[in-house]
Write a protein that holds these residues in place. Structure first.
Motif, PDB file in Angstrom:
ATOM      1  N   TRP A  87       0.830  -1.190   0.000  1.00 45.78           N
ATOM      2  CA  TRP A  87       0.000   0.000   0.000  1.00 45.78           C
ATOM      3  C   TRP A  87       0.871   1.249   0.000  1.00 45.78           C
ATOM      4  CZ3 TRP A  87      -5.331  -0.596  -0.118  1.00 45.78           C
ATOM      5  CH2 TRP A  87      -5.798  -1.884   0.146  1.00 45.78           C
ATOM      6  N   VAL A  88       0.320   2.331  -0.561  1.00 44.92           N
ATOM      7  CA  VAL A  88       1.006   3.618  -0.547  1.00 44.92           C
ATOM      8  C   VAL A  88      -0.017   4.701  -0.222  1.00 44.92           C
ATOM      9  CG1 VAL A  88       0.683   4.058  -3.019  1.00 44.92           C
ATOM     10  CG2 VAL A  88       2.595   5.126  -1.815  1.00 44.92           C
ATOM     11  N   GLN A  89       0.421   5.734   0.449  1.00 41.90           N
ATOM     12  CA  GLN A  89      -0.492   6.815   0.823  1.00 41.90           C
ATOM     13  C   GLN A  89      -0.378   7.961  -0.166  1.00 41.90           C
ATOM     14  OE1 GLN A  89       0.254   9.190   4.461  1.00 41.90           O
ATOM     15  NE2 GLN A  89      -1.857   8.718   5.064  1.00 41.90           N
ATOM     16  N   CYS A  90      -1.505   8.475  -0.624  1.00 45.88           N
ATOM     17  CA  CYS A  90      -1.524   9.614  -1.530  1.00 45.88           C
ATOM     18  C   CYS A  90      -1.033  10.863  -0.794  1.00 45.88           C
ATOM     19  CB  CYS A  90      -2.934   9.846  -2.075  1.00 45.88           C
ATOM     20  SG  CYS A  90      -3.095  11.340  -3.092  1.00 45.88           S
ATOM     21  N   ASP A  91      -0.132  11.603  -1.414  1.00 50.92           N
ATOM     22  CA  ASP A  91       0.402  12.822  -0.794  1.00 50.92           C
ATOM     23  C   ASP A  91      -0.660  13.899  -0.638  1.00 50.92           C
ATOM     24  OD1 ASP A  91       2.915  11.651  -0.787  1.00 50.92           O
ATOM     25  OD2 ASP A  91       3.433  12.444  -2.759  1.00 50.92           O
ATOM     26  N   PHE A 120      -3.846   0.632  -2.992  1.00 54.51           N
ATOM     27  CA  PHE A 120      -3.185  -0.633  -3.298  1.00 54.51           C
ATOM     28  C   PHE A 120      -2.184  -0.395  -4.427  1.00 54.51           C
ATOM     29  CE2 PHE A 120      -3.564  -5.184  -4.930  1.00 54.51           C
ATOM     30  CZ  PHE A 120      -2.733  -5.679  -3.929  1.00 54.51           C
ATOM     31  N   VAL A 121      -0.942  -0.822  -4.224  1.00 56.94           N
ATOM     32  CA  VAL A 121       0.136  -0.499  -5.158  1.00 56.94           C
ATOM     33  C   VAL A 121      -0.168  -0.961  -6.582  1.00 56.94           C
ATOM     34  CG1 VAL A 121       2.530  -1.049  -5.766  1.00 56.94           C
ATOM     35  CG2 VAL A 121       1.963  -0.377  -3.435  1.00 56.94           C
ATOM     36  N   LYS A 122      -0.720  -2.155  -6.726  1.00 56.58           N
ATOM     37  CA  LYS A 122      -1.016  -2.653  -8.069  1.00 56.58           C
ATOM     38  C   LYS A 122      -2.080  -1.806  -8.756  1.00 56.58           C
ATOM     39  CE  LYS A 122       0.397  -7.467  -7.489  1.00 56.58           C
ATOM     40  NZ  LYS A 122      -0.016  -8.903  -7.588  1.00 56.58           N
ATOM     41  N   ASP A 123      -3.054  -1.326  -7.988  1.00 52.93           N
ATOM     42  CA  ASP A 123      -4.074  -0.442  -8.571  1.00 52.93           C
ATOM     43  C   ASP A 123      -3.448   0.885  -8.989  1.00 52.93           C
ATOM     44  OD1 ASP A 123      -6.010  -2.342  -8.126  1.00 52.93           O
ATOM     45  OD2 ASP A 123      -6.680  -1.478  -6.221  1.00 52.93           O
ATOM     46  N   LEU A 124      -2.517   1.365  -8.188  1.00 54.34           N
ATOM     47  CA  LEU A 124      -1.854   2.631  -8.510  1.00 54.34           C
ATOM     48  C   LEU A 124      -1.028   2.500  -9.783  1.00 54.34           C
ATOM     49  CD1 LEU A 124      -1.363   5.531  -7.491  1.00 54.34           C
ATOM     50  CD2 LEU A 124       0.665   4.660  -6.303  1.00 54.34           C
ATOM     51  N   GLU A 125      -0.336   1.386  -9.930  1.00 58.76           N
ATOM     52  CA  GLU A 125       0.474   1.173 -11.128  1.00 58.76           C
ATOM     53  C   GLU A 125      -0.401   1.064 -12.380  1.00 58.76           C
ATOM     54  OE1 GLU A 125       2.691  -2.294 -10.136  1.00 58.76           O
ATOM     55  OE2 GLU A 125       4.172  -1.204  -8.917  1.00 58.76           O
ATOM     56  N   LYS A 126      -1.544   0.393 -12.246  1.00 59.53           N
ATOM     57  CA  LYS A 126      -2.464   0.298 -13.381  1.00 59.53           C
ATOM     58  C   LYS A 126      -3.000   1.668 -13.772  1.00 59.53           C
ATOM     59  CE  LYS A 126      -4.110  -4.418 -12.429  1.00 59.53           C
ATOM     60  NZ  LYS A 126      -5.289  -5.243 -12.008  1.00 59.53           N
ATOM     61  N   ASN A 127      -3.103   2.558 -12.807  1.00 63.37           N
ATOM     62  CA  ASN A 127      -3.627   3.908 -13.049  1.00 63.37           C
ATOM     63  C   ASN A 127      -2.517   4.909 -13.340  1.00 63.37           C
ATOM     64  OD1 ASN A 127      -6.130   5.254 -13.295  1.00 63.37           O
ATOM     65  ND2 ASN A 127      -5.780   6.342 -11.379  1.00 63.37           N
ATOM     66  N   LEU A 128      -1.329   4.399 -13.706  1.00 66.80           N
ATOM     67  CA  LEU A 128      -0.186   5.238 -14.084  1.00 66.80           C
ATOM     68  C   LEU A 128       0.216   6.200 -12.971  1.00 66.80           C
ATOM     69  CD1 LEU A 128      -1.039   6.118 -17.810  1.00 66.80           C
ATOM     70  CD2 LEU A 128      -0.048   4.029 -16.854  1.00 66.80           C
ATOM     71  N   LYS A 129       0.159   5.708 -11.743  1.00 67.96           N
ATOM     72  CA  LYS A 129       0.549   6.498 -10.563  1.00 67.96           C
ATOM     73  C   LYS A 129      -0.282   7.767 -10.402  1.00 67.96           C
ATOM     74  CE  LYS A 129       5.181   4.814  -9.587  1.00 67.96           C
ATOM     75  NZ  LYS A 129       6.594   5.155  -9.354  1.00 67.96           N
ATOM     76  N   VAL A 130      -1.553   7.664 -10.741  1.00 62.14           N
ATOM     77  CA  VAL A 130      -2.508   8.748 -10.504  1.00 62.14           C
ATOM     78  C   VAL A 130      -3.485   8.255  -9.445  1.00 62.14           C
ATOM     79  CG1 VAL A 130      -4.301  10.215 -11.483  1.00 62.14           C
ATOM     80  CG2 VAL A 130      -2.284   9.628 -12.845  1.00 62.14           C
ATOM     81  N   CYS A 131      -3.664   9.031  -8.383  1.00 61.82           N
ATOM     82  CA  CYS A 131      -4.536   8.621  -7.288  1.00 61.82           C
ATOM     83  C   CYS A 131      -5.967   8.427  -7.785  1.00 61.82           C
ATOM     84  CB  CYS A 131      -4.513   9.669  -6.177  1.00 61.82           C
ATOM     85  SG  CYS A 131      -5.643   9.303  -4.806  1.00 61.82           S
ATOM     86  N   PRO A 132      -6.570   7.261  -7.563  1.00 60.18           N
ATOM     87  CA  PRO A 132      -7.947   7.022  -8.010  1.00 60.18           C
ATOM     88  C   PRO A 132      -8.990   7.795  -7.193  1.00 60.18           C
ATOM     89  CG  PRO A 132      -7.153   5.148  -6.753  1.00 60.18           C
ATOM     90  CD  PRO A 132      -5.982   6.071  -6.921  1.00 60.18           C
ATOM     91  N   HIS A 133      -8.594   8.337  -6.050  1.00 55.30           N
ATOM     92  CA  HIS A 133      -9.518   9.067  -5.183  1.00 55.30           C
ATOM     93  C   HIS A 133      -9.589  10.555  -5.524  1.00 55.30           C
ATOM     94  CE1 HIS A 133      -9.758   5.467  -2.708  1.00 55.30           C
ATOM     95  NE2 HIS A 133      -8.432   5.446  -2.631  1.00 55.30           N
TER      96      HIS A 133
END
Length: 288
Positions: free
Chosen positions: A26-30, A37-50
């Motif tokens: 897991w990683v926290q959005c700045d 979830f890291v895998k979700d973040l990578e799929k989203n090109l490191k753009v926060c889904p929230h």
């Protein structure tokens, strides 16, 4: 305690073995502080889904996201003097370079590759912020000239992604001389009538902003990227005025004519392909 707790459970645990739980799932959005979830973040090109905050990306990721099907060919860049001034602060400059190279796998703060974007030939140069904050020294200046030469040779557009803290202090005046040297690289493309597109990412500051980062035929930025020459506090102390909120962010610069467009990361490859096609065909008509 029952015999199940004291005897059976330990036996089962020993039989199955201890499960190691990775600490990097897991990683926290700045920006919004939500856990992702890291895998979700990578799929989203490191753009926060929230909140759609664009997190920092490394140079290799930029290249993979930009070229068609993630396919590209990197070029070897010219070597530059590794310690022209014999500089030392808390550490010797060669030691800092050695540590940065070991940590990133890069020779310096620039990566250059060629391939296609939207079916159009392109050379892409990416500043690697992970290497000494993407600072510009002699190696970066030489690399930009090499990228421009390759673009002219291939009759391709040059796309530059910027992410930098500015000039590299350990190279003193030599680093400052890379500002006009990068302008020479840009002029090579102008004379060849080839597109030069700049994508400014967070952060782009200092001598990089004061040179090749602001000379594109088209100026693009990612959302909410910090773009400027000096820091806000330095500017406020100099002009002795309160500055507008977010005055060094992409959206403010777009509103005040410093940028042509602000484009979300996932839309960038398609937008770049369209621009290269339009500018390339226009250049071909001029040349004819």
């Amino acid at each position: 305690m029952s015999w199940l707790t004291t005897y059976v459970r330990p036996k089962i645990r020993n039989l199955l073995g201890k499960r190691e739980v990775p600490d990097n799932l897991w990683v926290q959005c700045d920006a919004c502080k939500q856990m992702i979830f890291v895998k979700d973040l990578e799929k989203n090109l490191k753009v926060c889904p929230h909140c759609s905050h664009h997190m920092r990306a490394d140079a290799a990721e930029r290249l993979a996201w930009t070229f068609d099907d993630g396919q590209y060919t990197r070029i070897e860049l010219p070597k530059a003097p590794h310690d022209p001034l014999g500089f030392r602060d808390r550490k010797r400059y060669p030691d800092r370079l050695k540590e940065a190279r070991a940590a990133t796998g890069h020779d310096d703060a620039l990566m250059v590759a060629h391939g296609t974007i939207g079916g159009e030939p392109a050379v892409v140069a990416v500043l690697a912020f992970e290497f000494l904050s993407g600072t510009m020294g002699a190696a970066v200046g030489e690399g930009l000239v090499a990228a421009a030469r390759l673009a002219v040779l291939q009759k391709a557009a040059l796309v530059v992604f910027t992410a930098s803290g500015g000039a590299r202090m350990q190279e003193g005046m030599i680093s400052l001389m890379q500002m006009p040297r990068s302008v020479i690289a840009r002029q090579m493309l102008r004379e060849a009538k080839l597109p030069y597109i700049v994508v400014l990412t967070n952060p782009t500051t200092g001598g990089v902003t004061a040179s090749f980062a602001m000379l594109g035929d088209v100026q693009i930025a990612e959302p909410n990227a910090l773009i400027g020459f000096a820091g806000q506090r330095v500017i406020q102390q100099t002009v002795r005025e309160t500055l507008p909120e977010g005055f060094q962010r992409s959206e403010y610069l777009l509103d005040h004519g410093m940028l042509d467009m602000v484009v979300a990361r996932r839309e960038l490859p398609g937008r770049l392909g369209t621009l290269i096609a339009l500018l390339g065909h226009g250049a071909a008509k001029v040349a004819a």
